[in-house]
Design a protein around this motif. Structure first.
Motif, PDB file in Angstrom:
ATOM      1  N   GLN A  72      32.235  44.972  44.152  1.00 11.96           N
ATOM      2  CA  GLN A  72      32.494  45.824  43.577  1.00 11.96           C
ATOM      3  C   GLN A  72      30.981  46.895  44.221  1.00 11.96           C
ATOM      4  O   GLN A  72      31.929  48.410  44.161  1.00 11.96           O
ATOM      5  CB  GLN A  72      32.764  45.972  42.057  1.00 11.96           C
ATOM      6  CG  GLN A  72      33.430  44.577  41.580  1.00 11.96           C
ATOM      7  CD  GLN A  72      33.767  44.953  39.810  1.00 11.96           C
ATOM      8  OE1 GLN A  72      32.979  44.884  39.259  1.00 11.96           O
ATOM      9  NE2 GLN A  72      35.371  44.875  39.702  1.00 11.96           N
ATOM     10  N   GLU A  73      29.817  46.427  44.218  1.00 16.39           N
ATOM     11  CA  GLU A  73      28.865  47.467  44.056  1.00 16.39           C
ATOM     12  C   GLU A  73      28.999  47.599  45.227  1.00 16.39           C
ATOM     13  O   GLU A  73      28.872  49.253  46.156  1.00 16.39           O
ATOM     14  CB  GLU A  73      27.878  46.802  42.918  1.00 16.39           C
ATOM     15  CG  GLU A  73      27.574  47.206  41.807  1.00 16.39           C
ATOM     16  CD  GLU A  73      26.679  46.168  41.888  1.00 16.39           C
ATOM     17  OE1 GLU A  73      25.087  45.982  41.723  1.00 16.39           O
ATOM     18  OE2 GLU A  73      26.336  46.401  40.109  1.00 16.39           O
ATOM     19  N   SER A  74      28.553  46.731  46.144  1.00 14.06           N
ATOM     20  CA  SER A  74      28.902  47.534  47.822  1.00 14.06           C
ATOM     21  C   SER A  74      29.764  47.590  48.109  1.00 14.06           C
ATOM     22  O   SER A  74      29.521  48.706  48.741  1.00 14.06           O
ATOM     23  CB  SER A  74      28.641  45.701  48.266  1.00 14.06           C
ATOM     24  OG  SER A  74      29.886  45.056  48.590  1.00 14.06           O
ATOM     25  N   ASN A  75      31.074  47.367  47.453  1.00 10.79           N
ATOM     26  CA  ASN A  75      32.336  48.859  48.052  1.00 10.79           C
ATOM     27  C   ASN A  75      32.431  49.838  46.742  1.00 10.79           C
ATOM     28  O   ASN A  75      33.474  50.771  47.336  1.00 10.79           O
ATOM     29  CB  ASN A  75      34.089  47.602  48.231  1.00 10.79           C
ATOM     30  CG  ASN A  75      33.942  46.733  49.106  1.00 10.79           C
ATOM     31  OD1 ASN A  75      32.748  46.658  50.086  1.00 10.79           O
ATOM     32  ND2 ASN A  75      34.226  45.918  48.459  1.00 10.79           N
ATOM     33  N   HIS A  76      31.752  50.463  46.505  1.00  9.86           N
ATOM     34  CA  HIS A  76      31.797  51.204  45.433  1.00  9.86           C
ATOM     35  C   HIS A  76      32.735  51.118  45.249  1.00  9.86           C
ATOM     36  O   HIS A  76      32.868  52.712  44.053  1.00  9.86           O
ATOM     37  CB  HIS A  76      30.956  52.807  46.018  1.00  9.86           C
ATOM     38  CG  HIS A  76      30.190  52.621  46.977  1.00  9.86           C
ATOM     39  ND1 HIS A  76      28.703  52.584  46.824  1.00  9.86           N
ATOM     40  CD2 HIS A  76      30.061  52.784  48.255  1.00  9.86           C
ATOM     41  CE1 HIS A  76      27.514  52.373  47.401  1.00  9.86           C
ATOM     42  NE2 HIS A  76      28.200  52.891  48.807  1.00  9.86           N
ATOM     43  N   ALA A  77      33.818  50.272  44.366  1.00  3.44           N
ATOM     44  CA  ALA A  77      34.851  50.009  43.496  1.00  3.44           C
ATOM     45  C   ALA A  77      34.535  49.561  42.059  1.00  3.44           C
ATOM     46  O   ALA A  77      35.680  50.110  41.133  1.00  3.44           O
ATOM     47  CB  ALA A  77      35.519  48.988  44.260  1.00  3.44           C
ATOM     48  N   TYR A  78      33.457  49.412  41.777  1.00  2.45           N
ATOM     49  CA  TYR A  78      32.999  49.090  39.848  1.00  2.45           C
ATOM     50  C   TYR A  78      32.748  50.716  39.461  1.00  2.45           C
ATOM     51  O   TYR A  78      31.726  50.691  39.645  1.00  2.45           O
ATOM     52  CB  TYR A  78      31.817  48.573  39.938  1.00  2.45           C
ATOM     53  CG  TYR A  78      31.762  48.214  38.473  1.00  2.45           C
ATOM     54  CD1 TYR A  78      33.061  47.521  37.827  1.00  2.45           C
ATOM     55  CD2 TYR A  78      31.080  48.124  37.403  1.00  2.45           C
ATOM     56  CE1 TYR A  78      33.124  47.473  36.599  1.00  2.45           C
ATOM     57  CE2 TYR A  78      31.007  47.960  36.487  1.00  2.45           C
ATOM     58  CZ  TYR A  78      31.940  47.706  35.957  1.00  2.45           C
ATOM     59  OH  TYR A  78      31.845  47.093  34.652  1.00  2.45           O
TER      60      TYR A  78
END
Length: 149
Positions: free
Chosen positions: A127-133
């Motif tokens: 999530q953090e790497s995809n800026h999804a969180y």
């Protein structure tokens, strides 16, 4: 979509988790013991806490296969995933050891907890790497909805 595999324990006490991460949820298969099977399911859906509007909680529905207790493990893992990631979590669980003693069941439950921790960690990294969180987005969306209870 992405698959994540984690495990915990060894031999007949090993728990395996296969998770498929979608944009809006997690589909999990949790198996282990001597005879992996489908013994129960749980669906956990995030919502704001009724006691503390700043906290994330979830509602969970379980469906056990008659005579099985696997839905309890599915619910425990599903609720942890839901609360920690903010995503809907669907868990299918089936763990069995013939004639298991109480300590063996506790060992399987502990290994499932460790595997769930590993999965949460991997999902959060994703999530953090995809800026999804974006928990703040969840709370903004939840504030627009009115809870039924």
């Amino acid at each position: 979509m992405q698959e994540i595999r984690v495990s915990s324990g060894e031999g007949r006490y090993k728990i395996n988790i296969l998770a498929v991460i979608t944009g809006e949820g997690i589909a999990v298969t949790l198996t282990g013991g001597e005879k992996p099977h489908v013994g129960g399911t749980a669906l956990s859906v995030p919502r704001t806490s009724l006691q503390d509007q700043g906290c994330l909680s979830c509602d969970t529905w379980i469906t056990p296969v008659p005579g099985h207790k696997d839905a309890e493990m599915a619910a425990s893992v599903g609720e942890r995933l839901c609360r920690e990631t903010g995503l809907v979590a669907a868990v299918v669980a089936g763990v069995h050891i013939d004639g298991a003693e109480d300590w063996e069941i506790r060992q399987l439950v502990a290994n499932a907890s460790v595997a769930a921790d590993k999965l949460c960690h991997e999902i959060k990294k994703l999530q953090e790497s995809n800026h999804a969180y974006q928990p703040e987005k969840f709370y903004e969306d939840a504030a627009k909805r009115k809870p039924n209870n």
